[in-house]
Motif scaffolding. Structure first.
Motif, PDB file in Angstrom:
ATOM      1  N   GLU A 159       6.081  -3.207  -9.554  1.00 39.17           N
ATOM      2  CA  GLU A 159       6.667  -3.596 -10.664  1.00 39.17           C
ATOM      3  C   GLU A 159       7.129  -3.316 -12.323  1.00 39.17           C
ATOM      4  OE1 GLU A 159       7.934  -7.734  -9.084  1.00 39.17           O
ATOM      5  OE2 GLU A 159       6.877  -8.010 -10.656  1.00 39.17           O
ATOM      6  N   LYS A 160       5.975  -3.030 -12.730  1.00 37.82           N
ATOM      7  CA  LYS A 160       5.489  -2.145 -14.205  1.00 37.82           C
ATOM      8  C   LYS A 160       5.690  -0.937 -13.819  1.00 37.82           C
ATOM      9  CE  LYS A 160       2.070  -5.759 -16.123  1.00 37.82           C
ATOM     10  NZ  LYS A 160       2.811  -5.932 -18.069  1.00 37.82           N
ATOM     11  N   VAL A 161       5.398  -0.409 -12.923  1.00 35.94           N
ATOM     12  CA  VAL A 161       5.633   1.273 -12.539  1.00 35.94           C
ATOM     13  C   VAL A 161       7.071   1.898 -12.302  1.00 35.94           C
ATOM     14  CG1 VAL A 161       4.637   3.436 -11.723  1.00 35.94           C
ATOM     15  CG2 VAL A 161       3.286   1.604 -12.436  1.00 35.94           C
ATOM     16  N   SER A 162       7.375   1.106 -11.772  1.00 41.08           N
ATOM     17  CA  SER A 162       9.023   0.934 -11.266  1.00 41.08           C
ATOM     18  C   SER A 162       9.948   0.720 -12.312  1.00 41.08           C
ATOM     19  CB  SER A 162       9.322   0.518  -9.479  1.00 41.08           C
ATOM     20  OG  SER A 162       9.268  -0.640  -9.323  1.00 41.08           O
ATOM     21  N   GLY A 163       9.591  -0.678 -13.155  1.00 38.99           N
ATOM     22  CA  GLY A 163      11.188  -1.134 -13.458  1.00 38.99           C
ATOM     23  C   GLY A 163      11.487  -1.909 -12.601  1.00 38.99           C
ATOM     24  N   GLN A 164      11.161  -2.093 -11.586  1.00 36.19           N
ATOM     25  CA  GLN A 164      11.918  -2.877 -10.392  1.00 36.19           C
ATOM     26  C   GLN A 164      11.813  -4.515  -9.746  1.00 36.19           C
ATOM     27  OE1 GLN A 164      12.877   1.084  -7.655  1.00 36.19           O
ATOM     28  NE2 GLN A 164      14.799  -0.214  -8.011  1.00 36.19           N
ATOM     29  N   SER A 165      12.016  -4.728  -9.698  1.00 34.29           N
ATOM     30  CA  SER A 165      11.469  -5.959  -8.503  1.00 34.29           C
ATOM     31  C   SER A 165      10.903  -5.322  -7.810  1.00 34.29           C
ATOM     32  CB  SER A 165      12.606  -7.224  -8.005  1.00 34.29           C
ATOM     33  OG  SER A 165      13.353  -6.599  -7.335  1.00 34.29           O
ATOM     34  N   PHE A 166       9.548  -5.555  -7.252  1.00 36.30           N
ATOM     35  CA  PHE A 166       9.381  -5.774  -5.867  1.00 36.30           C
ATOM     36  C   PHE A 166       9.874  -5.037  -4.693  1.00 36.30           C
ATOM     37  CE2 PHE A 166       6.011  -6.474  -2.459  1.00 36.30           C
ATOM     38  CZ  PHE A 166       5.758  -5.946  -1.739  1.00 36.30           C
ATOM     39  N   ASN A 167      11.403  -6.353  -4.281  1.00 29.83           N
ATOM     40  CA  ASN A 167      12.217  -6.404  -3.441  1.00 29.83           C
ATOM     41  C   ASN A 167      13.007  -5.136  -3.508  1.00 29.83           C
ATOM     42  OD1 ASN A 167      13.312  -7.918  -1.226  1.00 29.83           O
ATOM     43  ND2 ASN A 167      15.633  -7.612  -2.875  1.00 29.83           N
ATOM     44  N   ASP A 168      12.993  -4.801  -4.801  1.00 33.46           N
ATOM     45  CA  ASP A 168      14.721  -3.642  -5.232  1.00 33.46           C
ATOM     46  C   ASP A 168      13.836  -2.454  -5.044  1.00 33.46           C
ATOM     47  OD1 ASP A 168      15.855  -5.839  -5.726  1.00 33.46           O
ATOM     48  OD2 ASP A 168      15.800  -5.339  -8.299  1.00 33.46           O
ATOM     49  N   TYR A 169      12.579  -1.593  -4.933  1.00 30.27           N
ATOM     50  CA  TYR A 169      11.860  -1.138  -5.044  1.00 30.27           C
ATOM     51  C   TYR A 169      11.200  -0.979  -3.646  1.00 30.27           C
ATOM     52  CZ  TYR A 169       8.643   2.961  -5.084  1.00 30.27           C
ATOM     53  OH  TYR A 169       7.154   4.074  -4.586  1.00 30.27           O
ATOM     54  N   LEU A 170      10.652  -1.483  -2.948  1.00 30.06           N
ATOM     55  CA  LEU A 170      11.459  -1.988  -1.421  1.00 30.06           C
ATOM     56  C   LEU A 170      12.340  -1.427  -0.734  1.00 30.06           C
ATOM     57  CD1 LEU A 170       8.580  -4.037  -0.366  1.00 30.06           C
ATOM     58  CD2 LEU A 170       8.035  -1.963  -1.034  1.00 30.06           C
ATOM     59  N   ARG A 171      13.426  -1.792  -1.405  1.00 31.51           N
ATOM     60  CA  ARG A 171      14.783  -1.897  -0.652  1.00 31.51           C
ATOM     61  C   ARG A 171      14.920  -0.403  -0.871  1.00 31.51           C
ATOM     62  NH1 ARG A 171      18.799  -4.830  -4.188  1.00 31.51           N
ATOM     63  NH2 ARG A 171      18.051  -2.741  -5.008  1.00 31.51           N
ATOM     64  N   ASP A 172      15.075  -0.233  -2.140  1.00 34.72           N
ATOM     65  CA  ASP A 172      15.559   1.335  -2.515  1.00 34.72           C
ATOM     66  C   ASP A 172      15.007   2.532  -1.186  1.00 34.72           C
ATOM     67  OD1 ASP A 172      17.863  -0.052  -4.038  1.00 34.72           O
ATOM     68  OD2 ASP A 172      16.579   0.721  -5.422  1.00 34.72           O
TER      69      ASP A 172
ATOM     70  N   GLY B  42       1.046  -1.389  -0.024  1.00 34.26           N
ATOM     71  CA  GLY B  42      -0.035   0.005   0.154  1.00 34.26           C
ATOM     72  C   GLY B  42       0.421   1.022   0.145  1.00 34.26           C
ATOM     73  N   ALA B  43       1.720   0.975   0.578  1.00 33.83           N
ATOM     74  CA  ALA B  43       3.230   2.118   0.774  1.00 33.83           C
ATOM     75  C   ALA B  43       3.707   2.541  -0.547  1.00 33.83           C
ATOM     76  CB  ALA B  43       3.828   1.785   1.870  1.00 33.83           C
ATOM     77  N   ALA B  44       3.972   1.688  -0.988  1.00 32.77           N
ATOM     78  CA  ALA B  44       4.082   1.784  -2.251  1.00 32.77           C
ATOM     79  C   ALA B  44       3.961   2.063  -3.920  1.00 32.77           C
ATOM     80  CB  ALA B  44       4.618   0.435  -3.031  1.00 32.77           C
ATOM     81  N   ILE B  45       2.536   1.876  -3.254  1.00 34.90           N
ATOM     82  CA  ILE B  45       1.242   2.523  -4.255  1.00 34.90           C
ATOM     83  C   ILE B  45       1.724   3.808  -3.904  1.00 34.90           C
ATOM     84  CG2 ILE B  45      -1.508   2.449  -4.948  1.00 34.90           C
ATOM     85  CD1 ILE B  45       0.590   0.111  -6.469  1.00 34.90           C
ATOM     86  N   LEU B  46       0.798   4.467  -2.947  1.00 32.61           N
ATOM     87  CA  LEU B  46       1.438   6.108  -2.198  1.00 32.61           C
ATOM     88  C   LEU B  46       2.134   7.088  -2.955  1.00 32.61           C
ATOM     89  CD1 LEU B  46      -1.269   5.266   0.929  1.00 32.61           C
ATOM     90  CD2 LEU B  46      -1.726   6.060  -1.359  1.00 32.61           C
ATOM     91  N   LYS B  47       3.538   5.992  -2.862  1.00 37.87           N
ATOM     92  CA  LYS B  47       4.375   6.710  -3.010  1.00 37.87           C
ATOM     93  C   LYS B  47       4.521   6.777  -5.067  1.00 37.87           C
ATOM     94  CE  LYS B  47       8.337   7.923  -1.637  1.00 37.87           C
ATOM     95  NZ  LYS B  47       8.217   9.806  -1.081  1.00 37.87           N
ATOM     96  N   LEU B  48       4.317   6.012  -5.058  1.00 36.58           N
ATOM     97  CA  LEU B  48       4.071   5.985  -6.732  1.00 36.58           C
ATOM     98  C   LEU B  48       2.896   7.202  -7.137  1.00 36.58           C
ATOM     99  CD1 LEU B  48       4.584   2.238  -7.689  1.00 36.58           C
ATOM    100  CD2 LEU B  48       6.764   4.350  -8.031  1.00 36.58           C
ATOM    101  N   GLN B  49       2.278   7.435  -6.194  1.00 33.86           N
ATOM    102  CA  GLN B  49       1.360   8.114  -6.963  1.00 33.86           C
ATOM    103  C   GLN B  49       2.046   9.773  -6.441  1.00 33.86           C
ATOM    104  OE1 GLN B  49      -2.891   8.274  -6.411  1.00 33.86           O
ATOM    105  NE2 GLN B  49      -2.436   9.070  -3.960  1.00 33.86           N
ATOM    106  N   GLU B  50       2.535   9.741  -5.005  1.00 33.58           N
ATOM    107  CA  GLU B  50       2.738  11.237  -5.346  1.00 33.58           C
ATOM    108  C   GLU B  50       4.393  11.527  -6.241  1.00 33.58           C
ATOM    109  OE1 GLU B  50       5.126  10.820  -0.689  1.00 33.58           O
ATOM    110  OE2 GLU B  50       2.802  10.844   0.055  1.00 33.58           O
ATOM    111  N   ASP B  51       4.791  10.002  -6.437  1.00 34.35           N
ATOM    112  CA  ASP B  51       5.639  10.841  -7.366  1.00 34.35           C
ATOM    113  C   ASP B  51       4.945  10.945  -8.790  1.00 34.35           C
ATOM    114  OD1 ASP B  51       7.668  10.000  -6.016  1.00 34.35           O
ATOM    115  OD2 ASP B  51       8.144   8.114  -6.206  1.00 34.35           O
ATOM    116  N   GLY B  52       3.355  10.794  -9.018  1.00 33.00           N
ATOM    117  CA  GLY B  52       3.117  11.354 -10.088  1.00 33.00           C
ATOM    118  C   GLY B  52       3.046  10.153 -11.454  1.00 33.00           C
ATOM    119  N   LYS B  53       3.063   8.785 -11.117  1.00 29.47           N
ATOM    120  CA  LYS B  53       3.858   7.899 -11.571  1.00 29.47           C
ATOM    121  C   LYS B  53       2.345   6.919 -12.164  1.00 29.47           C
ATOM    122  CE  LYS B  53       8.026   7.734 -11.399  1.00 29.47           C
ATOM    123  NZ  LYS B  53       9.847   7.024 -11.065  1.00 29.47           N
ATOM    124  N   LEU B  54       1.040   7.256 -10.868  1.00 26.27           N
ATOM    125  CA  LEU B  54      -0.027   6.387 -11.033  1.00 26.27           C
ATOM    126  C   LEU B  54      -0.648   7.669 -10.392  1.00 26.27           C
ATOM    127  CD1 LEU B  54      -0.425   4.785  -7.802  1.00 26.27           C
ATOM    128  CD2 LEU B  54       1.176   3.332  -9.454  1.00 26.27           C
TER     129      LEU B  54
END
Length: 846
Positions: A479-492, A382-394
């Motif tokens: 993963e589709k929006v960030s271009g990273q694996s779920f693990n890598d996106y959460l890690r970074d 949920g936090a990842a989706i909201l963060k991507l929303q803050e970044d204007g990606k979805l």
């Protein structure tokens, strides 16, 4: 002093004890005794201690291995100088005696009353006058029965082992207690089910409601006369387990029982125990008194009662010391255990592990042990989706079809629906083949393909249904929006910035240091749990972490280091359905909101085979509580959500409100209770509400049956647990559902339709009996017991099946049914099991 056995082949020994009657040398048959000091009484026979011999001779009680002096004729179950706190294990027993006439139509309500109230020994002199002897035959209802000696190896007297498994049957147990003086004693009695007790012909105690046996669940006072005292116990069984336990209690054990009553909020028992006297200020092994325990747990009315009876006013104490002792008592050093952490204002107040992370290698649990956290993963998604929303990606209003154009009905489902479990997409964990594949790896696309073609359970936005498919899809979107694996996106994005170095997506190939092993507890057996390949859980539950890392996560989330204030507000806002209705579960975007004794909570739990977890934030107190457990099915008593609630009570009790005091409303008309009888759907489990005379009872699947008591119109409460139930009527006045409240949470349970039960002949039942393979889940064993059909899944209790058609049966204990399918020759080949929207074909293998 010799070690010769007495005439019954048993050794007696003299054990020095305090607080027992003086005995003279002449009263002891020395040729039958062995002298041993108390500290070696459990070591091998033959170790003779001669220290303080003269003192011991005049201060000792002569006892056998059960800690009593038995007469040479031990087969008569005669006791003398019964020591406090030791269960009486030898009884003369008689039975079974049926509470129903042979051939009569089964009538549980009448049989229950008959078994409890009717004198079934009237042909043998009556219950008040009976004075049995071993091997004495007596005439009772149903024929002749014989009194015989039962010597139990355990503290509980198991009447099924002694008398057989019988429904609505009565068993009697008798013993004689010799007392040198007239004296008052406190009794601790437990029973399954109803029980009556006579002493010297006088009815001194009774409990009429069905229940599970718990030692000392009834405490009462009796007066022994000088000489022989005749004791008779009658136990009336309903169904299932059958037995009792009996002992005299010391003041210390009375204090322990009082502490338990105060801790659990059992005000009725607490009042009875306080009235019996004794030191109300004795500290429990946890290091606090009963009054302090009541105050901490929010039962102020119990604390006030105890103070009025002489207990000291509850004072603050060293919370960490008391909690540590409490958790030590709850766990075993050589069993799966727990990791617990409490932090406030970013500072760790309590952090410790208990039990074993790895039984094979004797590795203990610590606060750095890594556990799989299951569905707590959802708040990271949920936090990842909201963060991507803050970044204007979805945007959470985006349709699923934007990311998966070919997904059926994808243009009707939004990310908001996925986040709030309101999409209607079928959850993959409810599919019949899930557990047969859970241990194998899978790609993201393969996993989505496994459920994308399934029919929706409901239209998007119309209902709420906890859904793992939705969160798996959210991980794929990340993963589709960030271009990273779920693990890598959460890690970074989250883990590295917050210092969460012991958290990540679990994989079957990576070797993790300090990783716990997951176990399953099935009865007395502990085995390694099914080892999920977490690629099948994805963003619905694939993370591992430590209690310390989840504290860092909460500190980041609730201090604005992860998401904006606007995003957090959206994350913590409970979903509202398209109808405007708010579901019973107050669920946002991976977080649930609630309250505990007036304090706001934001939390989530996790669970999969081998693992249970719970994370709670008390936002107004800046407090985090984390509890992990490396077993599911879990070690009894080690459920992280319950432990977290108790631990929070201890650390925050001074800021919490008292729990409401519930008292029986005698003005409620008991003739209205029949309307509440029925089965209520507790999300797959069933609350079975029955009426026994004028007593309403409730039984949740797999748990004992407990009485419930009215505190207002349509409103009832349990005394055995802090829970309440309100029965809800429709416009026509019919009961259609029940609102259950417990632990600050409330939900509505729909009343299940009353199924018409039909009779099926025994020959047909025999055709269905056998073993059925549930691939990946275990084996269902079905057997006939008389005219009944019983079913038992591997590692689970046995439940009765009820016929709704000649080939279709249903469970009352769960919302499920099973249909037997035969071939053209009439041979049963399989069973079709339906439960929770899933259908399983189970092949008959025996």
């Amino acid at each position: 002093f010799t070690t010769n056995p007495n005439q019954n082949g048993r050794l007696l020994k003299i054990v020095p004890q305090t607080g027992v009657s003086m005995v003279t040398v002449s009263s002891i048959k020395w040729n039958h005794c062995l002298l041993a000091s108390n500290d070696v009484s459990n070591k091998r026979i033959g170790q003779v201690v001669s220290a303080s011999l003269q003192v011991m001779l005049f201060s000792a009680a002569c006892v056998c291995h059960s800690c009593y002096l038995h007469r040479a004729t031990a087969a008569d179950a005669i006791y003398s100088s019964v020591l406090p706190d030791k269960h009486m294990k030898e009884w003369l027993v008689l039975g079974p005696i049926s509470a129903q006439d042979d051939g009569a139509t089964p009538d549980p309500a009448n049989a229950r009353k008959t078994g409890f109230e009717m004198d079934l020994l009237d042909k043998a002199g009556g219950e008040a006058k009976v004075d049995p002897e071993a091997d004495e035959a007596v005439l009772v209802r149903g024929g002749e029965r014989k009194w015989r000696l039962l010597e139990s190896e355990t503290e509980e007297i198991d009447l099924i082992k002694a008398l057989g498994k019988h429904e609505f049957a009565v068993g009697y147990a008798a013993a004689t207690i010799e007392s040198s003086d007239e004296e008052s004693r406190l009794v601790g009695l437990g029973s399954d089910d109803a029980v009556r007790v006579w002493l010297n012909g006088e009815l001194v105690h009774q409990h009429s409601a069905p229940r599970a046996l718990v030692a000392d669940q009834d405490v009462f006072s009796v007066k022994l006369k000088e000489g022989k005292n005749r004791l008779l116990i009658k136990v009336a069984n309903d169904a299932g387990d059958w037995g009792f336990s009996f002992r005299f209690l010391s003041s210390n054990l009375l204090a322990k029982r009082l502490f338990q009553a105060a801790f659990t909020g059992d005000s009725e028992t607490a009042a009875k125990l306080a009235a019996l006297g004794g030191d109300l200020n004795i500290e429990s092994p946890e290091g606090i008194t009963a009054a302090q325990a009541a105050k901490v747990r929010g039962y102020d009315h119990i604390a006030e009662l105890l103070v009025s009876k002489g207990a000291a006013t509850p004072e603050p104490f060293d919370t960490s010391v008391v909690v540590s002792k409490m958790l030590e008592k709850m766990t075993e050093k050589d069993a799966p255990g727990i990791a617990v952490l409490v932090a406030r204002d970013g500072k760790v107040l309590f952090s410790r592990g208990y039990g074993m992370a790895d039984l094979s290698h004797d590795v203990p649990i610590t606060t750095t042990t890594k556990f799989r956290i299951g569905s707590i993963t959802k708040q990271f998604a949920g936090a990842a989706i909201l963060k991507l929303q803050e970044d204007g990606k979805l945007n959470v209003t985006d349709k699923l079809s934007k990311f998966f154009p070919d997904y059926p009905r994808g243009d009707e489902v939004t990310l908001h629906h996925l986040l709030t479990h309101s999409s209607g997409i079928k959850s993959f964990t409810s599919k019949s083949d899930f557990y047969s594949t859970v241990a194998s790896s899978v790609t993201t696309q393969e996993m989505i393909d496994s459920f994308k073609k399934d029919a929706f359970d409901f239209n998007p936005g119309e209902k709420f249904s906890y859904n793992n498919s939705g969160y798996f899809l959210l991980g794929a979107v990340v993963e589709k929006v960030s271009g990273q694996s779920f693990n890598d996106y959460l890690r970074d994005t989250f883990f590295e910035p917050l210092g969460m170095h012991d958290t990540g997506v679990h994989t079957g190939t990576a070797l993790l240091k300090h990783e716990a092993t997951g176990y399953s507890i099935e009865g007395d057996k502990t085995t390694k749990a099914i080892n999920w390949d977490m690629s099948r859980a994805g963003a619905a539950g694939s993370l591992y972490s430590t209690v310390e890392d989840l504290m860092r996560w909460n500190e980041g989330i609730f201090n604005g280091k992860v998401l904006s204030e606007e995003s957090l507000k959206a994350a913590f806002t409970p979903v509202t359905l398209s109808s405007g209705e708010e579901p019973p579960m107050k669920y946002g975007y991976g977080w649930m909101t609630g309250e505990q004794r007036g304090l706001k909570t934001i939390s989530h739990s996790g669970g999969l085979n081998g693992w249970l977890s719970h994370l709670t934030r008390y936002p107004d107190q800046n407090t985090t509580v984390v509890v992990f457990h490396n077993a599911f099915p879990n070690v009894p008593g080690l459920e992280p959500g319950s432990i977290a609630e108790i631990v929070a009570d201890f650390f925050l009790w001074q800021e919490m409100k008292p729990r409401p005091k519930y008292e029986v409303d005698e003005s409620v008309d008991p003739t209205t209770f029949a309307a509440y009888v029925g089965r209520y759907d507790y999300f797959g489990a069933v609350m079975d509400v029955t009426l026994e005379g004028s007593q309403l009872t409730g039984q949740l699947t797999g748990q004992p049956r407990f009485p419930i008591f009215p505190f207002g119109p349509n409103q009832f409460f349990w005394k055995a647990v802090d829970a309440q139930i309100e029965f809800i009527k429709d416009d026509s006045g019919q009961i259609v559902s029940a609102r259950h409240t417990q632990g600050g949470q409330s939900f509505v349970a729909k009343r299940l339709p009353d199924e018409k039960i039909i009779a099926v002949d025994e020959a047909t039942l025999d055709r269905y009996a056998g073993k059925y393979e549930y691939k990946g889940l275990g084996v269902m064993t079905i057997r006939r017991d008389g005219k009944k059909m019983l079913a038992q899944m591997t590692g689970q209790p046995e439940f009765e099946l009820f016929a709704k058609a000649t080939d279709t049966f249903f469970w009352k204990a769960v919302v499920a049914e099973i249909k037997f399918v035969a071939n053209d020759e009439g041979k049963v080949e399989k069973a079709i099991h339906t439960q929770g929207g899933a259908t399983i074909d189970a092949k008959k293998i025996e």
